[in-house]
Design a protein around this motif. Structure first.
Motif, short mmCIF file in Angstrom:
data_model
loop_
_atom_site.label_atom_id
_atom_site.label_comp_id
_atom_site.label_asym_id
_atom_site.label_seq_id
_atom_site.Cartn_x
_atom_site.Cartn_y
_atom_site.Cartn_z
N GLU A 123 7.77 51.82 38.62
CA GLU A 123 7.29 50.83 39.58
C GLU A 123 6.24 51.45 40.49
O GLU A 123 6.37 52.59 40.95
N MET A 124 5.19 50.70 40.76
CA MET A 124 4.11 51.19 41.61
C MET A 124 4.62 51.36 43.05
O MET A 124 5.41 50.56 43.54
N PRO A 125 4.21 52.44 43.75
CA PRO A 125 4.63 52.62 45.15
C PRO A 125 4.24 51.43 46.02
O PRO A 125 3.30 50.70 45.73
N ARG A 126 5.00 51.26 47.10
CA ARG A 126 4.70 50.18 48.03
C ARG A 126 3.46 50.52 48.84
O ARG A 126 3.17 51.67 49.12
N LEU A 127 2.75 49.45 49.24
CA LEU A 127 1.55 49.62 50.04
C LEU A 127 1.94 49.74 51.52
O LEU A 127 2.64 48.89 52.05
N LEU A 128 1.49 50.80 52.17
CA LEU A 128 1.79 51.03 53.58
C LEU A 128 0.99 50.06 54.44
O LEU A 128 -0.24 50.03 54.37
N GLU A 129 1.69 49.29 55.26
CA GLU A 129 1.01 48.25 56.04
C GLU A 129 0.38 48.79 57.32
O GLU A 129 -0.66 48.32 57.74
N ARG A 201 4.62 60.52 50.17
CA ARG A 201 5.21 60.85 48.87
C ARG A 201 6.73 60.74 48.90
O ARG A 201 7.34 60.19 47.97
N ASP A 202 7.34 61.22 49.97
CA ASP A 202 8.80 61.20 50.07
C ASP A 202 9.34 59.78 50.07
O ASP A 202 10.46 59.53 49.61
N ARG A 203 8.58 58.85 50.61
CA ARG A 203 9.06 57.48 50.78
C ARG A 203 8.48 56.51 49.78
O ARG A 203 8.69 55.29 49.88
N GLY A 204 7.76 57.01 48.80
CA GLY A 204 7.21 56.13 47.77
C GLY A 204 6.21 55.14 48.30
O GLY A 204 6.25 53.95 47.96
N LEU A 205 5.27 55.61 49.14
CA LEU A 205 4.29 54.75 49.77
C LEU A 205 2.88 55.20 49.39
O LEU A 205 2.63 56.37 49.11
N ILE A 206 1.94 54.26 49.39
CA ILE A 206 0.52 54.56 49.30
C ILE A 206 -0.20 53.77 50.38
O ILE A 206 0.27 52.72 50.82
N ASP A 207 -1.35 54.30 50.84
CA ASP A 207 -2.13 53.56 51.83
C ASP A 207 -3.37 52.97 51.14
O ASP A 207 -3.55 53.10 49.93
N PHE A 208 -4.22 52.33 51.92
CA PHE A 208 -5.35 51.61 51.34
C PHE A 208 -6.35 52.55 50.67
O PHE A 208 -6.93 52.20 49.65
N GLU A 209 -6.55 53.72 51.26
CA GLU A 209 -7.45 54.68 50.62
C GLU A 209 -6.88 55.17 49.30
O GLU A 209 -7.61 55.43 48.34
N ASP A 210 -5.55 55.29 49.23
CA ASP A 210 -4.92 55.72 47.97
C ASP A 210 -5.19 54.73 46.84
O ASP A 210 -5.21 55.12 45.66
N VAL A 211 -5.35 53.46 47.19
CA VAL A 211 -5.63 52.46 46.16
C VAL A 211 -6.89 52.86 45.38
O VAL A 211 -6.92 52.84 44.15
N LEU A 212 -7.94 53.27 46.11
CA LEU A 212 -9.16 53.71 45.45
C LEU A 212 -8.97 55.05 44.75
O LEU A 212 -9.41 55.25 43.62
N LEU A 213 -8.33 55.99 45.44
CA LEU A 213 -8.13 57.32 44.87
C LEU A 213 -7.32 57.27 43.57
O LEU A 213 -7.67 57.92 42.58
N LEU A 214 -6.25 56.48 43.57
CA LEU A 214 -5.41 56.39 42.38
C LEU A 214 -6.13 55.68 41.24
O LEU A 214 -5.97 56.05 40.07
N THR A 215 -6.89 54.63 41.57
CA THR A 215 -7.65 53.94 40.52
C THR A 215 -8.66 54.89 39.90
O THR A 215 -8.84 54.92 38.67
#
Length: 809
Positions: A123-129, A201-215
């Motif tokens: 499952e994809m990590p949750r997006l940090l709000e 990483r510990d909490r299974g979260l990504i932020d908005f910049e991670d969206v671009l980095l991971l893509t």
């Protein structure tokens, strides 16, 4: 001029062109050159107001209608949900509705969600709000104490690191190399950055910049995924290309995969987001990377009068640096208009009141409130203008407020209209005739607060009415363009607009930061607070930072179609020493001034006026308990330090609150429009015995004294409102809030406190960089959106340094 057709359609609902060639009708020669350049790399250098969005949407539509481009193979990328929505709306009106128009983040998020199970698994990590909360925790774990300002700025530093692909261990070197003003010691910033990433990483979260980095990571590491994306999207259009970051450029290159079917549009003179990592280098170096590129310059300005354009050209004529070397000299296509007006005021409240009077005069002359804007450098400047407009009875709206189609009254209206359409519409037509669409809309909305005349005041009731009135006006325009349309057709149009975030105009003066105003335009624009230390902002130290501040003012000037006001105040508060100077950017442009390094008079038109707020200049406000000079607005209202003992009469305070509620209800306004809580607290503590003493309380001006003074004094005296209360027979005139005499250091501190450039939910061009994630749940590439954009909190998060302070505000 020159026989060129105006580039902007008169109707909100123009007829769909009946052929590919008809798509080109009305374009000027340069716009037509853009629209017909469908092969190979294309670079469009487009000045402000030159119709760049029209040119690129007609380019896409012409290619689709001519059968050269398949709608599903085109990806148009821009920087805000609003801009993407506008682009989708225009393409739909041109008969090219299947084209994807998205922000970088939206397109990347859809691809990431779709390919995650295949490329990563699970499952994809949750997006940090809200990034700032996790940054605060990271700081605490590093035993680094952060105040609110440092927390905001450190969050912005982390965002900058990620879009420039700077890892924590390289931060100190990168910050020194780029001359960044770091909020803490670089080693501390790197520690917090490292801990923040570990917490995610510990909490299974990504932020908005991670969206671009991971893509980017998935496309680099999985050729099969990259091939799938490239087979879907074969033609790319990038708007506002001067604002791309290195990370966004890398993503674009991976989407292209070595192909050259790319069209970019931008203006180096409108680069105003370098603090987010944006750089014009990719725009300015486009021809070097693509030697065979077609380059088209758009310089015909259809937005602004020659007077406004002359001021804009003069402003850039004094610019220096790489972007200035590529500036575009605009040529106005409009008839002459009034000269820009330069006005000097004694203090900021006087400036706000003078601006409100000018706005009221414009409205009286026939200019719609929605066609007027007040633009300032930092959001902290908005409060005094909100108060001045409310006192003048002028409705206003803040950029960054809740999106139009997400407002409760608009959502409720949509449900009611949908129900009425299913039921066959209203039958309340006169003389038994079939009701028109506008009549049906009025009948439905009249049950929810709409009336032919607006309510008095500018509170929540007025805001609700304005939203419903915008729907009524939209229905009228829709019916005029499509006389045979039904209520069901109008509801379908609303649904299309909601999906595209293509909102109608709401009648109210716009208050916005200069950053938030990017991409917008109005008939009348007031640029306020143009002083040294505010524009350029006090923390703009390097030549390049100062030049970006100049470009920010240029963006503000070019928002105006006809009327342009530029003003500054000599002091922050009434009674201040008046030591402020007008912005250096006005040198040589305002009458009587000379450009730096020259002698002589003005190079600009217009005239400098001396504005007065009609108020008495008075000394600083002192704490009535300890005698300390007060500077905090809240303390000034209370007339004491927050931590000084209070002699509050709690019974009086409760009576004042109950009376205020009744007044607000009768006026149809929020309670704070009568008196704020702190003003009531001050009244209940001071317990004024007469009008002069009441008028000395901050927040009780002449207007409110005349309107509410007798009632307040009666309540203080223990009488019922309306009863005669004994007052002092002192002819004091209007007594307004006092404030301390301002020093230069305090002015800088004030600018620092308000340094955030963007309103909540707004980043580049007004709505948070890449602030939409429409259709994230339906993450199949090419699918149409079926979920809302990011929430206001998420969009605020995208606003970088400013978002948290604005969200709290």
């Amino acid at each position: 001029m020159g026989g060129v057709t105006a580039t902007f359609p008169d109707s909100l609902f123009p007829a769909v062109p009946d052929s590919a060639d008809a798509v080109l009708d009305g374009l000027d020669p340069e716009q037509r050159a853009v629209a017909t350049a469908l092969h190979g790399p294309v670079c469009v250098l487009a000045g402000a107001g030159t119709g760049k969005t029209r040119a690129i949407t007609h380019r896409i539509a012409y290619g689709v209608r001519a059968g050269i481009l398949q709608p599903g193979s085109v990806l148009a990328v821009t920087f805000t949900a609003r801009a993407a929505g506008e682009m989708r709306g225009r393409l739909r009106q041109l008969g090219a509705g299947g084209v994807q128009a998205r922000t970088f983040h939206s397109a990347a998020l859809r691809q990431l969600q779709y390919f995650w199970p295949r490329a990563v698994g699970g499952e994809m990590p949750r997006l940090l709000e809200r990034k700032v909360q996790l940054v605060a925790e990271a700081g605490a774990r590093c035993r680094i104490r952060l105040d609110r300002s440092e927390l905001r700025d450190l969050t912005g530093e982390i965002e900058w690191c990620k879009v420039t692909q700077t890892v924590p261990e390289d931060y100190a070197v990168a910050a020194a190399k780029t001359g960044r003003d770091t909020p803490r010691d670089p080693a501390e910033v790197a520690r917090v950055y490292t801990t923040y990433e570990q917490l995610k990483r510990d909490r299974g979260l990504i932020d908005f910049e991670d969206v671009l980095l991971l893509t980017v990571g998935v496309l680099q590491d999985r050729p099969d995924v990259a091939d799938t994306v490239r087979s879907q999207y074969q033609h790319f259009v990038v708007d506002e290309y001067q604002d791309v970051s290195p990370l966004q450029q890398r993503l674009l290159e991976l989407w292209l995969g070595g192909r050259d079917s790319l069209c970019v549009v931008g203006d180096a003179s409108q680069t105003i987001y370098s603090f987010t990592g944006a750089t014009p280098d990719f725009l300015l170096g486009f021809r070097a990377r693509h030697p065979g590129a077609t380059v088209v310059k758009l310089v015909r300005d259809y937005r602004s009068t020659p007077q406004v354009v002359a001021l804009a050209n003069g402003l850039l004529g004094q610019a220096r640096g790489q972007a200035a070397a590529h500036r575009l000299e605009l040529v106005s296509q409009r008839d002459p208009g009034p000269d820009p007006v330069f006005t000097e005021y004694p203090d900021e409240p006087a400036e706000a009141e003078g601006t409100a009077r000018r706005i009221r005069d414009l409205i009286a002359s026939g200019v719609r409130p929605s066609e007027i804007a007040v633009l300032y450098r930092v959001n902290a400047q908005s409060e005094v203008y909100e108060q001045a407009l409310a006192d003048a009875g002028v409705p206003y709206q803040l950029r960054g407020a809740e999106r139009f189609f997400e407002r409760p009254e608009v959502r409720e209206a949509g449900l009611l209209l949908r129900g009425a359409a299913r039921a066959g519409g209203s039958s309340d037509a006169p003389d038994g005739a079939a009701p028109t669409v506008p009549e049906q809309v009025r009948a439905v909305l009249s049950s929810r607060g709409w009336a032919s005349e607006p309510p008095a005041g500018s509170g929540a009731v007025r805001d609700r009415w304005e939203s419903l009135a915008a729907l009524v006006r939209l229905a009228e325009d829709f019916a005029a363009a499509r006389p045979e349309a039904t209520l069901g057709d109008f509801v379908a149009e609303l649904d299309e607009r909601a999906n595209a975030q293509h909102a109608p105009a709401v009648e109210g003066v716009t208050l916005a930061s200069l950053h938030a105003a990017k991409g917008l335009e109005w008939d009348a624009v007031f640029l306020v607070g143009l002083t040294e230390g505010t524009l350029p902002i006090t923390y703009a130290k390097t030549d390049e930072q100062v030049e970006e501040e100049r470009r920010l003012l240029y963006v503000g000037v070019t928002r105006a179609r006809f009327h342009l006001g530029l003003s500054w105040a000599l002091s922050r508060s009434p009674g201040g020493r008046g030591g402020r100077r007008p912005s250096r950017f006005l040198d040589g442009l305002r009458p009587g001034s000379a450009a730096r390094g020259t002698r002589g008079g003005s190079a600009g038109g217009g005239a400098v006026e001396r504005g007065s707020g009609g108020r008495r200049r008075r000394g600083p406000v002192l704490c009535r308990v300890c005698g300390r000079t007060l500077s905090d607005p809240g303390e000034i209202k209370l007339m004491r330090c927050e931590d000084c003992p209070s002699d509050l009469d709690e019974g009086l305070y409760e009576r004042l609150r109950a009376w205020r509620s009744e007044q607000a209800k009768a006026l149809g306004q929020p309670a704070y429009c009568v008196f704020t809580d702190k003003t009531l607290l001050a009244i209940a503590e001071v317990r004024p015995e007469g009008e002069a003493e009441l008028a000395s309380i901050a927040g009780v001006g002449a207007r409110k004294l005349d309107r509410f003074g007798a009632d307040v004094l009666a309540l203080v005296a223990g009488l019922e409102p309306g009863a005669e209360a004994e007052t002092e027979a002192e002819a004091e005139g209007e007594a307004e809030p006092e404030a301390e005499t301002e020093t230069e250091a305090e002015a800088e501190a004030d600018a620092e406190r308000g340094r955030e450039p963007v309103a909540e939910g707004e980043g580049p061009q007004g709505e948070g960089p890449e602030g939409d994630a429409e259709g994230a749940a339906a993450a199949v590439p090419g699918a149409e959106p079926n979920t809302p954009d990011f929430t206001a909190e998420q969009a605020a998060e995208l606003g970088g340094k400013s978002s948290e302070e604005e969200a709290e505000k």
